[in-house]
Design an enzyme around this catalytic site. Sequence first.
Site, mmCIF file in Angstrom:
data_model
loop_
_atom_site.group_PDB
_atom_site.id
_atom_site.type_symbol
_atom_site.label_atom_id
_atom_site.label_comp_id
_atom_site.label_asym_id
_atom_site.label_seq_id
_atom_site.Cartn_x
_atom_site.Cartn_y
_atom_site.Cartn_z
ATOM 1 N N GLY A 165 0.749 -1.309 0.003
ATOM 2 C CA GLY A 165 0.071 -0.017 0.108
ATOM 3 C C GLY A 165 0.829 1.202 -0.072
ATOM 4 N N GLU A 275 -4.676 -10.095 -8.990
ATOM 5 C CA GLU A 275 -5.617 -9.236 -8.418
ATOM 6 C C GLU A 275 -6.153 -8.398 -9.342
ATOM 7 O OE1 GLU A 275 -3.507 -8.724 -4.025
ATOM 8 O OE2 GLU A 275 -3.004 -7.118 -5.271
ATOM 9 N N ASN A 290 0.711 -11.252 -7.960
ATOM 10 C CA ASN A 290 1.642 -11.374 -6.857
ATOM 11 C C ASN A 290 2.184 -12.708 -7.384
ATOM 12 O OD1 ASN A 290 -0.644 -9.840 -4.612
ATOM 13 N ND2 ASN A 290 1.350 -9.283 -5.288
ATOM 14 N N ARG A 292 3.713 -15.305 -6.071
ATOM 15 C CA ARG A 292 4.368 -16.100 -4.770
ATOM 16 C C ARG A 292 3.047 -16.690 -4.172
ATOM 17 N NH1 ARG A 292 1.901 -12.404 -1.642
ATOM 18 N NH2 ARG A 292 2.350 -10.136 -1.886
HETATM 19 P P1 ADP Z 1 -0.034 -2.849 -3.263
HETATM 20 O O1 ADP Z 1 0.727 -3.633 -3.954
HETATM 21 O O2 ADP Z 1 0.803 -1.882 -2.569
HETATM 22 O O3 ADP Z 1 -0.649 -3.768 -1.980
HETATM 23 P P2 ADP Z 1 -2.137 -2.932 -5.005
HETATM 24 O O4 ADP Z 1 -2.231 -2.541 -6.319
HETATM 25 O O5 ADP Z 1 -2.347 -4.434 -4.676
HETATM 26 O O6 ADP Z 1 -1.233 -2.211 -4.145
HETATM 27 O O7 ADP Z 1 -3.383 -2.155 -4.313
HETATM 28 C C1 ADP Z 1 -3.753 -2.241 -2.751
HETATM 29 C C2 ADP Z 1 -5.118 -1.825 -2.768
HETATM 30 O O8 ADP Z 1 -5.503 -0.326 -2.842
HETATM 31 C C3 ADP Z 1 -6.490 -2.377 -3.345
HETATM 32 O O9 ADP Z 1 -6.680 -3.590 -2.870
HETATM 33 C C4 ADP Z 1 -7.483 -1.331 -3.396
HETATM 34 O O10 ADP Z 1 -8.039 -1.290 -2.174
HETATM 35 C C5 ADP Z 1 -6.567 -0.094 -3.630
HETATM 36 N N1 ADP Z 1 -6.470 0.174 -5.020
HETATM 37 C C6 ADP Z 1 -5.421 0.208 -5.725
HETATM 38 N N2 ADP Z 1 -5.748 0.697 -6.979
HETATM 39 C C7 ADP Z 1 -6.934 1.056 -6.974
HETATM 40 C C8 ADP Z 1 -7.671 1.858 -7.900
HETATM 41 N N3 ADP Z 1 -7.271 1.998 -9.046
HETATM 42 N N4 ADP Z 1 -8.956 2.317 -7.655
HETATM 43 C C9 ADP Z 1 -9.476 2.410 -6.172
HETATM 44 N N5 ADP Z 1 -8.567 1.638 -5.119
HETATM 45 C C10 ADP Z 1 -7.226 0.980 -5.424
#
Ligand code: ADP
Length: 455
Positions: A165, A275, A290, A292
Amino acid sequence: MFEKILIANRGEIALRVICACKDLGIRTVAVYSEADRYSLHVRFADEAVCIGPARSARSYLNIPSVISAAEITNVDAIHPGYGFLSENADFAEVCETSGIAFIGPKPDVLRMMGLKQQARTAMKAHGVPILPGSDGILQDAEHAAGVAGTIGYPLILKASAGGGGRGMRIVRSAEELPALLVQAQQEAEAAFSNGDVYLEKYIERPRHIEFQVLADLHGGVEVLGERECSIQRRHQKLIEEAPSPAVSEDLRQRVSGALKQAFASVGYSNAGTVEFLMDPGGNLYFIEVNARIQVEHPVTEAVTGIDLVKAQLRIAAGERLPDILGGPVTLRGHAVECRINAEHPETFAPSPGRIRALSIPGGVGIRVDTAAYSDGIIPPYYDSLVAKLVSYGSDRTEAIARMLRALDMFVIEGIHTSIPLHQRILADPVFQAAEIDTSYIQRLFAREKLEAVSA
Ligand code: ADP
């Protein structure tokens, strides 16, 4: 099959890998930092090697230390778990050149998937829908403004090398963009030594839904259904379930078909999670891979009956998916996972320390993955996960009832944990009706505040 493997991790996932190894008759080597000398993974592995001081940069992330431990103990392979070195392509490469199998995708695939912007491009090329966004890395404020102008607000700035995040900023107007771009770049540079940032359309109140993929070394790819991970705090998952209440059989089949093709084309191997975000209209958009095993893999194991870690080991040893899966994958029942963290249930502030008393629930339909024990310490240096509490039932209602029963019987004294928050969520009629999205916890807190005022 391998005779002996090293587990380059700690905590519950190190124990989880030890379980799979024991089931397959593989001997295990644990590595540990000075802070983890008395950890259960050290106790239950066949051998253990201290690889450095508490700070992970000098132990669990220290590639030369991990590789020398593997060489001294003469292992055939390394399982990296999740986090730490699990998605580090350089580490995977060093393993290969040292003649040790890395239990994960090949280094070049890992490298591509690690850069979200590149993964986006690859998935798009193979027909997987992605969110509108920049085609590459943002060069400067002017470039960002141009992209933002064509897509429209709200937008989200994301770190290409990101995770956990960090490096994300929601942008609601053109005025905010230049300052937030600099913030996101600086945060990304500090956290990942890579300041590359890209733009994506921001979806209001999305559901987070992810698909579990297994791929062998012979081009075979299988998709094992999806997990719903919408219950998050600070963009980090807290509760996951399988299957997702929002995914129909038709949608599941369509996404699985597209993913099988995409993963075969990029030469993916081993376990991976794709995801997606789902907009309120029910459309799925890819966000990242991801590469892994995931924290939340047990819910998929519960509904498919497949041991995913065992599958990872068998894949890395060269076995074929049809032999590993033993027939078509079918989904049965419903599973929920609560991440029990050492953190304050309201502020989410970490709460490391000594566990004074511990009583782990059991009974029908309950699984607990944990490395915690009574009088054991949750060190402040690593992530705050204490236990994964997983419930299984013939349907969602039964899985929730069993989870509530187990939460009630889970005693952890001496540290704050997320258990009280889980109890409120599982008992909430809105959660029970599966009316959930990534803003759920924020809205739950707001509703509770209102109720407290009117009471
Ligand atoms: P990280 O790899 O840092 O965990 P992610 O890309 O997996 O980041 O995103 C983590 C979370 O952030 C998602 O599950 C969602 O809650 C929020 N998020 C990410 N991208 C978006 C987007 N384009 N719109 C709304 N929420 C988002």
